[in-house]
Motif scaffolding. Structure first.
Motif, PDB file in Angstrom:
ATOM      1  N   PHE A  38      27.176  16.333   4.008  1.00 21.62           N
ATOM      2  CA  PHE A  38      27.885  16.627   2.766  1.00 21.62           C
ATOM      3  C   PHE A  38      27.523  17.606   2.032  1.00 21.62           C
ATOM      4  O   PHE A  38      28.179  18.553   1.569  1.00 21.62           O
ATOM      5  CB  PHE A  38      28.325  15.441   1.961  1.00 21.62           C
ATOM      6  N   VAL A  45      31.999  25.349   0.983  1.00 24.72           N
ATOM      7  CA  VAL A  45      32.963  25.104   0.291  1.00 24.72           C
ATOM      8  C   VAL A  45      32.710  26.046  -0.904  1.00 24.72           C
ATOM      9  O   VAL A  45      33.607  26.830  -1.363  1.00 24.72           O
ATOM     10  CB  VAL A  45      33.437  23.669  -0.125  1.00 24.72           C
ATOM     11  N   THR A  52      40.287  23.458  -0.607  1.00 30.61           N
ATOM     12  CA  THR A  52      40.399  22.416   0.421  1.00 30.61           C
ATOM     13  C   THR A  52      41.614  21.547   0.511  1.00 30.61           C
ATOM     14  O   THR A  52      41.841  20.913   1.376  1.00 30.61           O
ATOM     15  CB  THR A  52      39.061  21.633   0.561  1.00 30.61           C
ATOM     16  N   GLY A  53      42.122  21.401  -0.908  1.00 30.38           N
ATOM     17  CA  GLY A  53      43.320  20.795  -0.821  1.00 30.38           C
ATOM     18  C   GLY A  53      44.532  21.240  -0.621  1.00 30.38           C
ATOM     19  O   GLY A  53      45.811  20.613  -0.840  1.00 30.38           O
TER      20      GLY A  53
ATOM     21  N   LYS B 256      37.100  20.190  -5.250  1.00 34.20           N
ATOM     22  CA  LYS B 256      37.336  20.928  -4.421  1.00 34.20           C
ATOM     23  C   LYS B 256      36.617  20.558  -3.003  1.00 34.20           C
ATOM     24  O   LYS B 256      37.001  20.484  -1.846  1.00 34.20           O
ATOM     25  CB  LYS B 256      37.294  22.154  -4.573  1.00 34.20           C
ATOM     26  N   GLN B 257      35.329  20.203  -3.417  1.00 38.54           N
ATOM     27  CA  GLN B 257      34.635  19.668  -2.222  1.00 38.54           C
ATOM     28  C   GLN B 257      35.005  18.478  -1.561  1.00 38.54           C
ATOM     29  O   GLN B 257      34.731  18.289  -0.401  1.00 38.54           O
ATOM     30  CB  GLN B 257      33.086  19.622  -3.053  1.00 38.54           C
ATOM     31  N   TYR B 258      35.623  17.803  -2.258  1.00 32.98           N
ATOM     32  CA  TYR B 258      36.261  16.365  -1.692  1.00 32.98           C
ATOM     33  C   TYR B 258      37.769  16.511  -1.234  1.00 32.98           C
ATOM     34  O   TYR B 258      38.247  15.625  -0.728  1.00 32.98           O
ATOM     35  CB  TYR B 258      36.173  15.223  -2.842  1.00 32.98           C
ATOM     36  N   GLY B 259      38.172  17.759  -1.444  1.00 27.49           N
ATOM     37  CA  GLY B 259      39.637  18.291  -0.960  1.00 27.49           C
ATOM     38  C   GLY B 259      40.652  17.166  -1.766  1.00 27.49           C
ATOM     39  O   GLY B 259      41.832  16.961  -1.081  1.00 27.49           O
ATOM     40  N   ILE B 260      40.488  16.998  -2.879  1.00 30.44           N
ATOM     41  CA  ILE B 260      41.511  16.205  -3.640  1.00 30.44           C
ATOM     42  C   ILE B 260      42.337  17.151  -4.422  1.00 30.44           C
ATOM     43  O   ILE B 260      42.325  18.034  -5.225  1.00 30.44           O
ATOM     44  CB  ILE B 260      40.834  15.526  -4.822  1.00 30.44           C
ATOM     45  N   GLU B 261      43.546  17.397  -3.702  1.00 28.38           N
ATOM     46  CA  GLU B 261      44.666  18.164  -4.007  1.00 28.38           C
ATOM     47  C   GLU B 261      45.438  17.897  -5.417  1.00 28.38           C
ATOM     48  O   GLU B 261      45.050  16.845  -6.019  1.00 28.38           O
ATOM     49  CB  GLU B 261      45.759  18.262  -3.021  1.00 28.38           C
TER      50      GLU B 261
END
Lengths: 85, 586
Positions: A38, A45, A52-53, B256-261
């Motif tokens: 991670f 990232v 990413t979202g 952003k690292q966790y991809g939470i949109e």
């Protein structure tokens, strides 16, 4: 789920906001540091500033790059000189 | 997600008992049609702006780049440095770089990225911009020096291979490896360079302008539909503010690292308000979830370009268009027959969300089968959790097992839900993996059109009728969600224009112009308004009710496991057994 006491309601809202803060500035980064996979991924990232979202391909600039690269491969496949054995 | 038809009470809510009807006045009084009209007004403005303001010398630059690419493709058995540079030159021609497009982007922009201080995402003056630029400069200089050195090595290796007439396999492979290293270093240098540009913005001045413009746009439809326009406009201010906060939170670095949109933040913030202090009554007239979603979906239709499918070639089509429908249908049947999920709509939304492309597919399918807002929320929540896990675990597993990166890219492209996460995970492996992953996900994105249409027809014909009832074509027309027609029409029109312009010009003017510089911005805001409305009208208890027994989770896990296995198998067969030649040239 609605509470009758106004103080309790505002308290619950503040507690919810505190949880978001906790995730963003404490738990989230701590969890990232906990796993090497991670950690590497998070650095990647951050470095390339990925969204990413993003929910659709037109929201991600790098997908256009991938699209162009793949399409160019299909339209202009390198065919150079074949190996002569 | 309510609809305009008459449906039986909640305990039998999968069954429509009375007949629907259509009237001419529906054209100006119904939400579905207003979604189409508003969507098409925006699409027409976008097309008029971008097709009439082409980048200077566009055709000549494209022709020049293609001539170089063609010559290099004939000269070498692999992509050379000159080939890539010409490809990059072609990619740099963008309609969105035109001055007028930059002004539009400025007003449509979401809050920018930030790490510790949220104000950084809203305001940046010249001094702050210069300080940020100066801070980023050493990293850029280092990245540029690395990229320059990598390019010199790549050119030297390429020359050595060329000197041997490209007959030495070892020299060819060395050159390809060095070129790959240069591309990776170049990407890092480009990203570092973008951080050195001095950007100034003040969203406290641009966001109110956007809020007024979008509020008035939707108020037009609200007025014709006979609803409370003044109440809508008052409430819209709050919906817009929560939407802006959602985008701001989605731009935070950990988020952003966790991809939470933004969709997740919109639901979370909305639910937090509604379940604690309560959603104020004056906001409620603006909670027009379906109106926002349907208008956003009509715009999304323009982004569903069928030409993109042709671009990828046969291997990618098999991975994206054969595996995906099989997984979607099997997961739905599994949910109905094995898990016996009580809600068909929840079953379908989770199946589409997991097998097609996450949130965007969930939105389109939920609207097509008229799923409830809690079902859409649940599907998106599941997708978020599994995307966060898969986007980290899959690249790590691919590296650990030594799986070829192109195979890994195809595997991730076909299985990770969120498009942004697919791109990030693909780029984490290599540029080739990114190409394959991003393109397969893009083709899956296009599949949304077919999925939404198919689901809408299936629901009208099979699900929304009592057992044994014969449904005529006319009845299907009455029941059919009309906005889907707007969605499909937008897709057909934009795909036709794309085809007529030719792939390179269309890439610059449509993909990198109308869509990314105009339509996508509006669509993002509209979907965010919808999710804010969902959050502000959702009760935690109601949501928990849908999760009872953990069946949605079991469905997702089983469907995703099947998806992972089938995608990997199909990707291997297509990229390494049937078409190894194409794979070798990527």
């Amino acid at each position: 789920m609605r509470m009758n006491n106004p103080l309790a309601r505002w308290g619950a809202l503040l507690a919810g906001l505190a949880l978001i803060w906790l995730f963003m500035f404490q738990a989230g980064p701590a969890l990232t540091q906990h796993s090497s996979a991670f950690r590497q991924y998070a650095a990647h990232v951050d470095e390339l500033d990925f969204n990413t979202g993003a929910i659709y391909y037109t929201d991600v600039e790098i997908v256009a790059e991938g699209d162009l690269g793949y399409r160019t491969t299909v339209e202009y496949t390198p065919r150079g000189p074949a190996l002569i054995n | 997600m309510a609809d305009s038809r008459t449906i039986t009470p909640p305990n039998q809510d999968d069954v429509v008992v009375d007949k629907a009807a259509s009237k001419l006045s529906d054209l100006w009084t119904k939400e579905d049609y207003w979604a189409i009209w508003l969507g098409f007004i925006l699409l027409a403005i976008g097309l008029a702006l971008f097709l009439n303001n082409r980048p200077e010398g566009m055709e000549e630059k494209i022709a020049k780049a293609n001539a170089v690419i063609e010559a290099e493709a004939a000269r070498s058995p692999f992509k050379t440095v000159a080939y890539y540079e010409a490809q990059d030159a072609k990619g740099a021609i963008k309609g969105s770089n035109m001055p007028f497009a930059k002004t539009i982007s400025k007003y449509l922009a979401h809050p920018a990225g930030w790490s510790t201080n949220p104000i950084d995402g809203l305001v940046q003056d010249k001094a702050a911009g210069e300080a940020k630029s100066a801070k980023a400069m050493p990293a850029y200089e280092k990245a540029k020096a690395t990229a320059d050195a990598a390019k010199a090595e790549a050119l030297a290796a390429e020359d050595a291979a060329a000197f041997a007439g490209f007959q030495d396999t070892t020299l060819n492979q060395t050159a390809q490896g060095k070129i790959d290293d240069w591309r990776k270093a170049k990407k890092k240098a480009s990203s570092a360079k973008s951080k050195t540009s001095v950007k100034t913005f003040n969203q406290f001045t641009t966001l109110p302008v956007l809020m007024i413009a979008l509020g008035l746009l939707f108020a037009l439809g609200i007025k014709f539909m006979g609803k409370d326009t003044t109440g809508f406009l008052k409430g819209f201010v709050a919906v817009f503010v929560v939407a802006a906060i959602s985008f701001l939170l989605a731009g935070q670095s950990v988020s952003k690292q966790y991809g939470i949109e933004f969709a997740v933040w919109a639901i979370v913030i909305g639910m937090l308000i509604s379940n604690t202090v309560g959603t104020p009554k004056w906001i409620k007239p603006a909670l027009e979830t379906e109106f926002y979603i349907k208008t956003g979906l009509v715009l999304l239709g323009a982004e569903v370009l069928f030409n993109k499918i042709v671009a990828i070639g046969i291997p990618g089509i098999f991975v994206a268009w054969v595996v995906t429908p099989i997984v979607l249908i099997c997961t739905f049947i599994f949910g109905q027959k094995v898990l016996k999920m009580p809600s068909k709509t929840l079953n379908m939304v989770i199946s589409a969300d997991m097998s097609v492309c996450g949130t965007s597919a969930a939105i389109a399918t939920a609207a097509a089968c008229r799923a409830k807002k809690e079902e859409l929320t649940l599907a998106i929540g599941l997708s978020l959790v599994f995307t966060a896990i898969m986007m980290v675990a899959m690249p790590a597993a691919i590296k650990a097992t030594g799986m070829p990166y192109i195979l890994g890219g195809a595997w991730m492209g076909g299985t990770i839900d969120a498009t942004g996460a697919v791109a990030a995970a693909g780029a984490f492996l290599s540029e080739q993996a990114l190409y394959v992953a991003a393109t397969i996900k893009m083709i899956q994105n296009v599949l949304i059109g077919v999925t939404a249409f198919g689901v809408a027809i299936y629901w009208c014909y099979k699900v929304d009728c009592v057992p044994g009832q014969k449904v005529s074509a006319w009845e299907i027309w009455h029941r059919f969600p009309k906005f889907v027609l707007g969605f499909l029409t937008a897709s057909i029109i934009f795909s036709s224009i794309y085809g007529a312009l030719g792939s390179d010009v269309a890439f610059s003017l449509i993909d990198q112009g109308v869509l990314r510089g105009f339509v996508g911005g509006f669509r993002g805001w509209f979907f965010c308004f919808a999710f804010v409305s969902i959050g502000l009208a959702t009760n935690f208890r109601e949501l928990a009710h849908y999760f009872k027994g953990g069946k949605p989770l079991i469905l997702y896990v089983c469907g995703q496991s099947f998806n992972l296995a089938l995608t990997l198998l199909m990707a291997y067969i297509m990229f390494y057994v049937v078409f190894p030649d194409i794979t070798a040239k990527i």
